[in-house]
Design an enzyme around this catalytic site. Structure first.
Site, PDB file in Angstrom:
ATOM      1  N   ASP A 340       0.839  -1.195   0.000  1.00 58.01           N
ATOM      2  CA  ASP A 340       0.000   0.000   0.000  1.00 58.01           C
ATOM      3  C   ASP A 340       0.877   1.249   0.000  1.00 58.01           C
ATOM      4  OD1 ASP A 340      -2.684   1.319   0.492  1.00 58.01           O
ATOM      5  OD2 ASP A 340      -1.630   1.955   2.311  1.00 58.01           O
ATOM      6  N   GLU A 377       1.708  -0.395  -5.035  1.00 56.90           N
ATOM      7  CA  GLU A 377       0.858   0.741  -5.387  1.00 56.90           C
ATOM      8  C   GLU A 377       1.811   1.925  -5.471  1.00 56.90           C
ATOM      9  OE1 GLU A 377      -3.367   2.537  -3.815  1.00 56.90           O
ATOM     10  OE2 GLU A 377      -1.766   2.297  -2.340  1.00 56.90           O
TER      11      GLU A 377
END
Length: 687
Positions: A340, A377
């Protein structure tokens, strides 16, 4: 009780079981004293034993260690750490707070935990989370190991462990709903769907109270511990329950040939900003773990958008990240990770973006992680956007540009045809590195963050009122189209159009080069009623509604058939980018428009077609996409004598003619194919 203790050793960190006792080790550079607290029960308001560390005997460098004979796995423990409380200097030591071991493998007292008690002055012992000593040697893996499936054979299904089975209509026994064990019971559904990997939203122990009351933090992007499985996802309530139940789940997925990928949050923690709770890292050594504002060390740099930012390229916090990743691969057998806000990992100790960030190079070159899928990401909340440029050719990347360009093309926006062609090819404009697999592009149209696929064709605007933030939260840039009516409608024409648009998305997602990722429930038109930020919706709004399986069997059939078709053809399992050469003996692509060999890339064009060839395998496909609102006749490529075009997909046709299997695809006659408005068609050449 007066326990006889020994010096202990500085490695490994955390608690380690030996035949005659347990070794404890933690890091703190700037503290002046540490106490180990032993408890008889998770909710104890006072420790049974308080064991001080002697800095002369129990400290090596900045590692504090002690060996306690006679205790064993199952021992509940925590720490008190003493030192300066001067936030302006970066010190936030608070001996009133019971601290969780950063390396704790299991956590207890979640039922009594209070975030507020850890945020205000005072003793929080009864309301503090505590660690449990785990003996990793006691679990029988029965020969299990990570699967190491190639990206070229991977279809990812992003799901929420709790939300997938928490709905009462899931068919799961009440005590197992929303648990690792409940998820195991749904493996046959996932296997039948055809997916090869599940990507689990965060399962590291997280703070459910990190949300505006009465709502809870549902998604889990609020990590408390990077080693412990989230206890609330375990139906087994004993101290070892979450660890063994998680392992059982991984083992069951592997037996079904499905990989387990974890969504991991190494960019911030649940401790939040300067007003947040003292749970662990802050109390052990605040400035070692977090990036602080240079002009005032009392404040936290917030590149995560969640209050603080982990100092990932510091030696200590970086080591914790590596140790955590190694643990989940070696001891918990997971197959990979999705990082993330991974661009935070490319920031230095002061938050400045740097090339060749040490932590990223260590991750990509670590031998324990050599077989793991590493997916990033490649952006953060501080403005970094590094898709295609984060760290060489080792990482797969969430391709946010694929999401946006495909949405805009299907919606019918201008200036999208050339962009779509690149996305279909695996985004070589974004990933030009010659050594990078085409499947490093993780293609997705929807994910947990944003509209579901159903809502993408039902809503022009977000509807997040249920979040209690006056609809200010969530992205404003959805590139969605409601097909004429906002929300649900009884209009049969709009219903049919929406269904057709959903199928168009599926065709482009699953038949593009790259690794496809689908969102939980999109295969059965799951809706969040226009909420594009359901992070706090631990209720039926955020859960998988299993009644949708019966309501939308035709969409489910379409997706399953398309996945099966994708798996059957070598054209969609290539590791290299397609050649753009009509004479090539390698797999290649030829681009068209409504006329053969004449792609229309004008800004007002809304059509594209392409032929895919695999000469060695004898595979030849022709795919036509029309996002225009009028029907168009597409010229078909000529075939060799004895071959005919057969229709695999036409999203404008009614069920069951919308999709056919390879062996019963109906033949097509003529030199042209009439494409309905907003339609996708797939043909295959067969003798």
């Amino acid at each position: 009780m007066n326990l006889e203790v020994l010096s202990g050793q500085s490695f490994p960190l955390g608690s380690t079981v030996y035949p005659n006792g347990v070794n404890f080790c933690v890091f703190s550079k700037n503290c002046i004293a540490i106490e180990l607290l032993l408890f008889d029960s998770p909710d104890a308001s006072e420790p049974t034993d308080i064991i001080p560390f002697n800095p002369k005997q129990n400290k090596t460098f900045y590692y504090w260690h002690i060996f306690v004979p006679g205790i064993e796995a199952g021992q509940i423990y925590g720490y008190r750490v003493y030192g300066l409380y001067k936030p302006e200097l970066g010190y936030r030591f608070d001996p009133e707070k019971v601290l969780l071991d950063p390396y704790a493998k299991a956590i207890v007292n979640t039922e009594n935990y209070s975030r507020s008690a850890a945020s205000v002055p005072g003793n929080n012992c009864a309301q503090a989370l505590k660690g449990v000593v785990i003996d990793k040697r006691t679990y029988d893996w029965e020969g299990d190991k990570p699967l190491e499936l190639p990206y070229s054979q991977t279809i990812i299904y992003e799901l929420h462990v709790g939300g997938f089975t928490r709905n009462p209509n899931s068919g799961i026994a009440p005590e197992k709903r929303g648990t690792y064990a409940g998820l195991v019971e749904k493996i046959p559904y996932l296997k039948d769907l055809g997916i090869t990997a599940v990507e689990l939203l965060p399962i590291h122990q997280f703070d459910q109270q990190d949300a505006v009351p009465p709502r809870s933090n549902y998604w889990g992007y609020s990590t408390i511990s990077f080693f412990a499985p989230h206890r609330e996802y375990s139906f087994c309530r004993d101290d070892f329950g979450p660890v063994n139940e998680f392992r059982d789940m991984v083992k069951a997925f592997h037996k079904a040939g499905i990989e387990v990928i974890l969504d991991v949050v190494y960019n911030h923690t649940a401790e939040g900003n300067e007003d947040g709770p003292t749970l662990s890292f802050r109390g052990f050594d605040n400035s070692m773990y977090y990036i602080l504002e240079k002009d005032n060390l009392a404040y936290y740099s917030n590149y995560s958008g969640c209050g603080n930012t982990i100092k990932a390229n510091h030696e200590i916090s970086g080591q914790l990240i590596i140790d955590s990743l190694r643990y989940w691969v070696s001891e918990m057998h997971v197959d990979g990770f999705r990082f993330d806000l991974a661009s935070i990992l490319s920031r230095d100790k002061e938050g400045n973006p740097i090339d060749d960030a040490p932590i990223l190079w260590i991750i990509k070159s670590d031998p324990v992680l050599a077989g793991a899928k590493l997916i990033v990401e490649a952006w953060d909340a501080g403005g970094l956007y590094q898709v295609g440029s984060l760290a060489g050719d080792r990482f797969g990347e969430w391709n946010g540009q694929f999401r946006d360009d495909v949405r805009r093309f299907v919606k019918g926006d201008e200036e999208q045809v050339e962009k779509l062609a690149y996305r279909i090819m695996g985004s070589p404009d974004i990933y030009p590195h010659p050594d990078r697999e085409v499947h490093c592009s993780i293609n997705f149209v929807t994910c947990h963050d944003g509209f579901t696929l159903n809502d993408l064709v039902c809503y022009n605007e977000k509807h997040n009122e249920a979040n209690g933030e006056e609809n200010r939260d969530g992205s404003e840039y959805n590139f969605s189209w409601n097909c004429g009516v906002e929300g649900s409608t009884d209009d049969l024409y709009i219903q049919a159009l929406r269904l057709q648009q959903i199928k168009n998305f599926w065709v482009i997602l699953l038949l593009s080069q790259g690794t496809p990722m689908m969102l939980m429930g999109d295969e059965v038109c799951r809706t969040q009623f226009g909420n594009n930020n359901a992070y706090c919706q631990d209720n039926e709004l955020g859960w998988f509604d299993w009644s949708d399986v019966g309501k939308h069997p035709d969409v489910l059939r379409f997706v399953k058939s398309l996945i099966r078709f994708k798996k059957e053809l070598h054209l969609f399992q290539l590791e290299d980018i397609l050649e753009v050469d009509i004479q090539s003996e390698l797999p290649h692509v030829i681009w068209h428009g409504v006329r053969i060999g004449k792609p229309d890339l004008a800004e007002n064009s809304r059509t594209i077609a392409f032929s895919l060839y695999h000469p060695e395998k004898g595979e030849h496909l022709h795919i036509m996409l029309n996002s225009y609102w009028e029907p168009l006749n597409f010229q078909l490529p000529p075939l060799s004598k004895g071959e005919r075009w057969h229709r695999l997909v036409d999203t404008a046709l009614a069920v069951p003619n919308d999709i056919s299997s390879l062996n019963v695809a109906p033949p097509i006659t003529g030199k042209y194919y009439h494409l309905s408005p907003r339609c996708a068609v797939v043909l295959i050449a067969q003798s």
